[in-house]
Design a protein around this motif. Structure first.
Motif, PDB file in Angstrom:
ATOM      1  N   ASN A  77       0.829  -1.205   0.000  1.00 32.90           N
ATOM      2  CA  ASN A  77       0.000   0.000   0.000  1.00 32.90           C
ATOM      3  C   ASN A  77       0.862   1.254   0.000  1.00 32.90           C
ATOM      4  O   ASN A  77       0.361   2.349  -0.151  1.00 32.90           O
ATOM      5  CB  ASN A  77      -0.923   0.015   1.224  1.00 32.90           C
ATOM      6  CG  ASN A  77      -1.984  -1.047   1.143  1.00 32.90           C
ATOM      7  OD1 ASN A  77      -2.281  -1.562   0.076  1.00 32.90           O
ATOM      8  ND2 ASN A  77      -2.545  -1.395   2.277  1.00 32.90           N
ATOM      9  N   VAL A  78       2.167   1.100   0.221  1.00 32.15           N
ATOM     10  CA  VAL A  78       3.070   2.240   0.302  1.00 32.15           C
ATOM     11  C   VAL A  78       4.021   2.202  -0.889  1.00 32.15           C
ATOM     12  O   VAL A  78       5.046   1.524  -0.872  1.00 32.15           O
ATOM     13  CB  VAL A  78       3.862   2.227   1.631  1.00 32.15           C
ATOM     14  CG1 VAL A  78       4.751   3.453   1.724  1.00 32.15           C
ATOM     15  CG2 VAL A  78       2.923   2.141   2.817  1.00 32.15           C
ATOM     16  N   THR A  80       5.709   4.910  -3.861  1.00 33.85           N
ATOM     17  CA  THR A  80       5.876   6.325  -4.182  1.00 33.85           C
ATOM     18  C   THR A  80       5.847   6.545  -5.691  1.00 33.85           C
ATOM     19  O   THR A  80       6.042   5.605  -6.472  1.00 33.85           O
ATOM     20  CB  THR A  80       7.217   6.862  -3.638  1.00 33.85           C
ATOM     21  OG1 THR A  80       8.292   6.228  -4.344  1.00 33.85           O
ATOM     22  CG2 THR A  80       7.353   6.604  -2.141  1.00 33.85           C
ATOM     23  N   GLU A 110       2.294   9.483 -11.843  1.00 32.47           N
ATOM     24  CA  GLU A 110       1.380  10.209 -10.960  1.00 32.47           C
ATOM     25  C   GLU A 110      -0.056   9.720 -11.126  1.00 32.47           C
ATOM     26  O   GLU A 110      -0.783   9.550 -10.147  1.00 32.47           O
ATOM     27  CB  GLU A 110       1.465  11.711 -11.222  1.00 32.47           C
ATOM     28  CG  GLU A 110       2.754  12.334 -10.736  1.00 32.47           C
ATOM     29  CD  GLU A 110       2.877  13.814 -11.085  1.00 32.47           C
ATOM     30  OE1 GLU A 110       1.857  14.438 -11.443  1.00 32.47           O
ATOM     31  OE2 GLU A 110       4.001  14.342 -10.985  1.00 32.47           O
ATOM     32  N   ILE A 113      -0.399   6.332  -9.458  1.00 36.58           N
ATOM     33  CA  ILE A 113      -0.470   6.474  -7.996  1.00 36.58           C
ATOM     34  C   ILE A 113      -1.864   6.941  -7.582  1.00 36.58           C
ATOM     35  O   ILE A 113      -2.452   6.423  -6.629  1.00 36.58           O
ATOM     36  CB  ILE A 113       0.618   7.438  -7.476  1.00 36.58           C
ATOM     37  CG1 ILE A 113       2.004   6.803  -7.599  1.00 36.58           C
ATOM     38  CG2 ILE A 113       0.338   7.868  -6.032  1.00 36.58           C
ATOM     39  CD1 ILE A 113       2.242   5.590  -6.722  1.00 36.58           C
ATOM     40  N   THR A 114      -2.409   7.899  -8.306  1.00 31.97           N
ATOM     41  CA  THR A 114      -3.765   8.379  -8.020  1.00 31.97           C
ATOM     42  C   THR A 114      -4.772   7.238  -8.156  1.00 31.97           C
ATOM     43  O   THR A 114      -5.642   7.055  -7.298  1.00 31.97           O
ATOM     44  CB  THR A 114      -4.143   9.539  -8.962  1.00 31.97           C
ATOM     45  OG1 THR A 114      -3.211  10.608  -8.759  1.00 31.97           O
ATOM     46  CG2 THR A 114      -5.556  10.024  -8.714  1.00 31.97           C
ATOM     47  N   HIS A 116      -4.202   4.052  -7.841  1.00 28.43           N
ATOM     48  CA  HIS A 116      -3.977   3.129  -6.728  1.00 28.43           C
ATOM     49  C   HIS A 116      -4.577   3.673  -5.432  1.00 28.43           C
ATOM     50  O   HIS A 116      -5.224   2.931  -4.683  1.00 28.43           O
ATOM     51  CB  HIS A 116      -2.473   2.876  -6.564  1.00 28.43           C
ATOM     52  CG  HIS A 116      -2.141   1.928  -5.466  1.00 28.43           C
ATOM     53  ND1 HIS A 116      -1.372   2.284  -4.398  1.00 28.43           N
ATOM     54  CD2 HIS A 116      -2.480   0.632  -5.275  1.00 28.43           C
ATOM     55  CE1 HIS A 116      -1.246   1.248  -3.582  1.00 28.43           C
ATOM     56  NE2 HIS A 116      -1.905   0.236  -4.093  1.00 28.43           N
ATOM     57  N   GLU A 117      -4.381   4.949  -5.169  1.00 27.82           N
ATOM     58  CA  GLU A 117      -4.938   5.551  -3.954  1.00 27.82           C
ATOM     59  C   GLU A 117      -6.460   5.498  -3.963  1.00 27.82           C
ATOM     60  O   GLU A 117      -7.089   5.213  -2.939  1.00 27.82           O
ATOM     61  CB  GLU A 117      -4.448   6.988  -3.803  1.00 27.82           C
ATOM     62  CG  GLU A 117      -2.981   7.078  -3.438  1.00 27.82           C
ATOM     63  CD  GLU A 117      -2.419   8.492  -3.494  1.00 27.82           C
ATOM     64  OE1 GLU A 117      -3.108   9.406  -4.005  1.00 27.82           O
ATOM     65  OE2 GLU A 117      -1.279   8.684  -3.041  1.00 27.82           O
ATOM     66  N   GLU A 118      -7.071   5.753  -5.108  1.00 25.98           N
ATOM     67  CA  GLU A 118      -8.531   5.668  -5.223  1.00 25.98           C
ATOM     68  C   GLU A 118      -8.993   4.237  -4.983  1.00 25.98           C
ATOM     69  O   GLU A 118     -10.006   4.002  -4.331  1.00 25.98           O
ATOM     70  CB  GLU A 118      -8.987   6.157  -6.597  1.00 25.98           C
ATOM     71  CG  GLU A 118      -8.851   7.647  -6.773  1.00 25.98           C
ATOM     72  CD  GLU A 118      -9.124   8.110  -8.205  1.00 25.98           C
ATOM     73  OE1 GLU A 118      -9.359   7.245  -9.089  1.00 25.98           O
ATOM     74  OE2 GLU A 118      -9.089   9.318  -8.423  1.00 25.98           O
ATOM     75  N   HIS A 119      -8.222   3.294  -5.490  1.00 22.45           N
ATOM     76  CA  HIS A 119      -8.535   1.879  -5.287  1.00 22.45           C
ATOM     77  C   HIS A 119      -8.488   1.533  -3.791  1.00 22.45           C
ATOM     78  O   HIS A 119      -9.371   0.853  -3.281  1.00 22.45           O
ATOM     79  CB  HIS A 119      -7.550   1.009  -6.070  1.00 22.45           C
ATOM     80  CG  HIS A 119      -7.642  -0.444  -5.766  1.00 22.45           C
ATOM     81  ND1 HIS A 119      -8.687  -1.223  -6.169  1.00 22.45           N
ATOM     82  CD2 HIS A 119      -6.801  -1.253  -5.071  1.00 22.45           C
ATOM     83  CE1 HIS A 119      -8.505  -2.456  -5.741  1.00 22.45           C
ATOM     84  NE2 HIS A 119      -7.364  -2.492  -5.074  1.00 22.45           N
ATOM     85  N   LEU A 120      -7.453   2.026  -3.104  1.00 25.78           N
ATOM     86  CA  LEU A 120      -7.333   1.749  -1.665  1.00 25.78           C
ATOM     87  C   LEU A 120      -8.474   2.370  -0.885  1.00 25.78           C
ATOM     88  O   LEU A 120      -9.019   1.738   0.025  1.00 25.78           O
ATOM     89  CB  LEU A 120      -6.000   2.271  -1.135  1.00 25.78           C
ATOM     90  CG  LEU A 120      -4.744   1.529  -1.597  1.00 25.78           C
ATOM     91  CD1 LEU A 120      -3.501   2.211  -1.066  1.00 25.78           C
ATOM     92  CD2 LEU A 120      -4.794   0.075  -1.172  1.00 25.78           C
ATOM     93  N   ARG A 121      -8.853   3.592  -1.221  1.00 25.13           N
ATOM     94  CA  ARG A 121      -9.981   4.251  -0.535  1.00 25.13           C
ATOM     95  C   ARG A 121     -11.273   3.481  -0.770  1.00 25.13           C
ATOM     96  O   ARG A 121     -12.087   3.342   0.132  1.00 25.13           O
ATOM     97  CB  ARG A 121     -10.127   5.692  -0.984  1.00 25.13           C
ATOM     98  CG  ARG A 121      -9.142   6.639  -0.323  1.00 25.13           C
ATOM     99  CD  ARG A 121      -9.528   8.087  -0.548  1.00 25.13           C
ATOM    100  NE  ARG A 121      -9.545   8.469  -1.938  1.00 25.13           N
ATOM    101  CZ  ARG A 121      -8.510   8.958  -2.601  1.00 25.13           C
ATOM    102  NH1 ARG A 121      -7.349   9.126  -1.999  1.00 25.13           N
ATOM    103  NH2 ARG A 121      -8.619   9.303  -3.877  1.00 25.13           N
TER     104      ARG A 121
END
Length: 124
Positions: A77-78, A80, A110, A113-114, A116-121
């Protein structure tokens, strides 16, 4: 007109139900598709595939890139932007003998990453 409103409401309820009850596999499918779509819009990669800079199996190599990105995101999940940039630079160099210096690698990293972050949320 009233019937149309009810149909719309049913779709809204359905979407709400799916959001609350969606399985992790379905979430993974959304992430996989998102990665594939993002890479399919990346001009530098598509040029490398179209001109077969990676050989006759260039299309397969681009699909493998999408798979490796998904796997990378699935393991941690981490991650960069720099990790993804380095991965994309290395992959293009090794798989397609290509260096892209137009800033698109950074943009794609970028966007990934966005995504992936949306997927995690959405998964929590």
């Amino acid at each position: 007109m009233g019937t149309g409103g009810r149909t719309l409401n049913a779709h809204v309820l359905s979407a709400t139900w799916q959001h609350k009850h969606v399985s992790p596999m379905a979430d993974d499918t959304v992430l996989r598709r998102g990665i594939g779509e993002l890479l399919s819009r990346w001009g530098g990669l598509q040029m490398a595939v179209k001109n077969q800079w990676g050989g006759h199996d260039s299309l397969k190599k681009s699909q493998e890139l999408a798979h490796h990105l998904f796997h990378l995101f699935s393991q941690s999940n981490v991650i960069t932007v720099e990790d993804i940039e380095n991965f994309l630079h290395e992959s293009l160099l090794l798989s397609f003998n290509t260096e892209i210096e137009d800033g698109s690698i950074e943009e794609v990293a970028e966007q990934l990453i966005t995504l992936h972050e949306e997927h995690l949320r959405g998964s929590h």
